[in-house]
Structures are given as structure tokens and as C-alpha cells.
Design a protein around this motif. Structure first.
Motif, PDB file in Angstrom:
ATOM      1  N   ALA A 119      12.771 -15.715  42.553  1.00  0.00           N
ATOM      2  CA  ALA A 119      14.147 -15.216  42.932  1.00  0.00           C
ATOM      3  C   ALA A 119      14.043 -13.694  42.297  1.00  0.00           C
ATOM      4  O   ALA A 119      14.985 -12.872  42.769  1.00  0.00           O
ATOM      5  N   GLU A 120      13.218 -13.333  41.367  1.00  0.00           N
ATOM      6  CA  GLU A 120      13.579 -12.062  40.747  1.00  0.00           C
ATOM      7  C   GLU A 120      12.547 -11.023  41.079  1.00  0.00           C
ATOM      8  O   GLU A 120      12.762  -9.743  40.774  1.00  0.00           O
ATOM      9  N   HIS A 121      11.551 -11.506  41.472  1.00  0.00           N
ATOM     10  CA  HIS A 121      10.357 -10.487  41.951  1.00  0.00           C
ATOM     11  C   HIS A 121      10.236 -10.092  43.187  1.00  0.00           C
ATOM     12  O   HIS A 121      10.214 -11.019  43.968  1.00  0.00           O
ATOM     13  N   HIS A 122      10.291  -8.715  43.644  1.00  0.00           N
ATOM     14  CA  HIS A 122      10.083  -8.451  45.160  1.00  0.00           C
ATOM     15  C   HIS A 122       8.470  -7.789  45.286  1.00  0.00           C
ATOM     16  O   HIS A 122       8.064  -6.778  44.592  1.00  0.00           O
ATOM     17  N   ALA A 123       7.707  -8.666  46.055  1.00  0.00           N
ATOM     18  CA  ALA A 123       6.165  -8.285  45.920  1.00  0.00           C
ATOM     19  C   ALA A 123       6.026  -6.841  46.596  1.00  0.00           C
ATOM     20  O   ALA A 123       6.778  -6.647  47.451  1.00  0.00           O
ATOM     21  N   GLU A 124       4.728  -6.161  46.392  1.00  0.00           N
ATOM     22  CA  GLU A 124       4.523  -4.963  46.994  1.00  0.00           C
ATOM     23  C   GLU A 124       3.510  -5.309  48.049  1.00  0.00           C
ATOM     24  O   GLU A 124       2.995  -4.260  48.775  1.00  0.00           O
ATOM     25  N   THR A 125       3.234  -6.460  48.154  1.00  0.00           N
ATOM     26  CA  THR A 125       2.062  -6.634  49.165  1.00  0.00           C
ATOM     27  C   THR A 125       2.153  -8.132  49.866  1.00  0.00           C
ATOM     28  O   THR A 125       2.878  -9.023  49.248  1.00  0.00           O
TER      29      THR A 125
END
Length: 269
Positions: free
Chosen positions: A83-89
Motif C-alpha cells: 500500500a505504501e511503497h512505490h517501487a522504482e524497478t
């Protein structure tokens, strides 16, 4: 001035907007509204697929952390990460790094989290990172039989020195420390020539020796005398004698690969 008749229907949402709406819902269905064109069954199926895939990846990367937290707390942590983290890869092998970034950043110190949470996760990630690292010890130029005291010890690129507040290599369901010990825990985690993983608990003196081998190469005996001076030892030669056994053990484990070949004479044309 011309414009669209207000009685005309709104144009359909773009594919990107639809994807973003679906992703927001799948991340956090309690906060984001479901896409209007997706029925209840479809929502449940997609949510279950996304969550279970992420849970499976993280559970395989952090098995000790999962068992130490217990299943209910672990599932809540996975849900929070989604819910809280937007991945960069988009790469599956990098999910562990993204999880660490979340623990160190957005999650921070949260009530109820064990104090060793980030350190244990990092320790488990190191094992994964080393297992898939592309470096190969055989590609490093070193004499495996060289004298480690008179020659320049060569450290494997697949041997990482780590320091933690908690004894992360001992933590598990039966050992969940609430306070760190007085002394930090120093470890070498490594992958040997046959791709087997290993770890070795070391003291700060050996950690300093490995640091010098990497940062300021010199014959092993010279490095040991330097360490003896730094710790104020009254008999540097005793440190050299004891250090010879340490260097030999590190070579047996492939933490050290041997010695650097001596520089040959310069020839001109």
C-alpha cells in the motif's frame, strides 16, 4: 469560441488512467475506490493474485524474518509495503531491495515493530544479493598458494563485511532480542568458489584487517602490525603470529583468494 456540448458523454478514460486506478485499488482497497468496470469477483481475483505473488516473493527472500514476526504480523507488513511503497524497478530480483528501502524510509520506526526488523531484513537480503551477484572469484588475479604475510592478500569480491547492532545471524522465533548487546556484531557473508554461501562472525580487529586489505593493500604482516598499532597492542609480533592463522582461515573459506602477483620488471621496446 467552440467547445464540446456539455450534453455529450465524457470520453472514455485512457488506458493509463485505467491502469493507475486499478493499481491504486489493488495496492490499498481500503483507501482507493475500485474501477467501475471491474466486478466484485474480478476485484477479488486481481487483488488476491497481486498480494499472493508479492507475499511469495518476500517470503522466499526473508524466511527468517517471516518466521520471527509470526504469520499475522508478516501478512500485515506485506500489505503495508504494497500500500505504501512505490517501487522504482519492475524486476522481481530487486523486490528485496525495494522492501529494504521501504523499511528504512517510509515505514521508519513504527510502534510494534521489533527493533531488529531492518537489520535482520538487510542480513537476509545480503545472502540473496551475493547468491545472484555476477562476479566470479576465478576471474580475480591471485596466487592461491601465495604467502599471505609477505604477499598482498587479495579479498574476494563476493565477501562482504557487515556490522549490526543486533546479532542478526542468531535471531529466529526462539531468540527475539528487545535490546542490542553492548558490542556490535561483525560478520563476513561470502560465496565461495563452488557457489556455496557462508558466514563467519568476526571481531572488530579482523573486520579492520579486511578493511585495510581492500582500501590500502600491503603485505599481510605489515597490515597486521598496523592493526596492532591502532589497538595499542604491546607486542605487534604476537598480533602478526595470531593474524597468520586468521588470514589462512579466511583463505580456506574463499574470503581471501590468495595474494596479488608481484609486479614484473618493466621492459622497454
Amino acid at each position: 469560441m467552440s467547445g464540446r456540448d456539455s450534453r455529450e458523454p465524457e470520453p472514455p478514460a485512457t488506458l493509463r488512467a485505467q491502469q493507475e486506478a486499478l493499481a491504486a485499488y489493488l495496492r490499498n482497497p481500503a483507501e482507493a475506490p475500485p474501477p467501475e468496470d471491474l466486478d466484485d469477483r474480478g476485484r477479488r481475483v486481481y487483488r488476491r493474485l497481486v498480494f499472493n505473488n508479492l507475499k511469495g516473493l518476500l517470503s522466499s527472500n526473508f524466511p527468517v524474518l517471516r518466521r520471527s514476526l509470526g504469520e499475522e504480523v508478516w501478512l500485515d507488513l506485506v500489505a503495508d509495503f504494497l500500500a505504501e511503497h512505490h517501487a522504482e524497478t519492475p524486476y522481481f530480483l530487486r523486490v528485496g531491495e525495494e522492501f529494504l528501502a521501504y523499511l528504512a524510509g517510509a515505514r521508519g520506526d513504527r510502534s510494534g515493530d521489533p527493533p531488529f526488523l531492518l537489520e535482520l531484513a538487510h542480513y537476509e537480503w545480503v545472502e540473496l544479493a551475493l547468491s545472484v551477484a555476477e562476479e566470479e572469484p576465478g576471474e580475480v588475479s591471485a596466487d592461491p598458494e601465495g604467502d599471505l604475510l609477505t604477499g598482498l592478500p587479495v579479498r574476494s569480491p563476493l565477501a562482504w563485511t557487515l556490522q549490526y547492532r543486533f546479532p542478526v545471524h542468531r535471531i529466529g522465533p526462539g531468540f527475539l532480542p528487545e535490546e542490542p548487546p553492548e558490542q556490535p556484531t561483525c560478520l563476513v557473508v561470502y560465496r565461495d568458489r563452488v557457489d556455496a554461501m557462508g558466514f563467519l562472525e568476526i571481531n572488530p580487529v579482523t573486520a579492520r584487517l579486511l578493511e585495510l586489505i581492500t582500501e590500502d593493500p600491503a603485505p599481510g604482516a605489515e597490515l597486521l602490525r598496523r592493526v596492532a598499532g591502532e589497538i595499542g597492542h604491546h607486542d605487534p609480533e604476537r598480533v602478526v603470529a595470531a593474524g597468520a592463522d586468521i588470514l589462512a582461515d579466511l583463505r580456506d573459506r574463499d574470503v581471501l583468494l590468495g595474494t596479488a602477483p608481484p609486479a614484473g620488471p618493466q621492459t622497454g621496446s
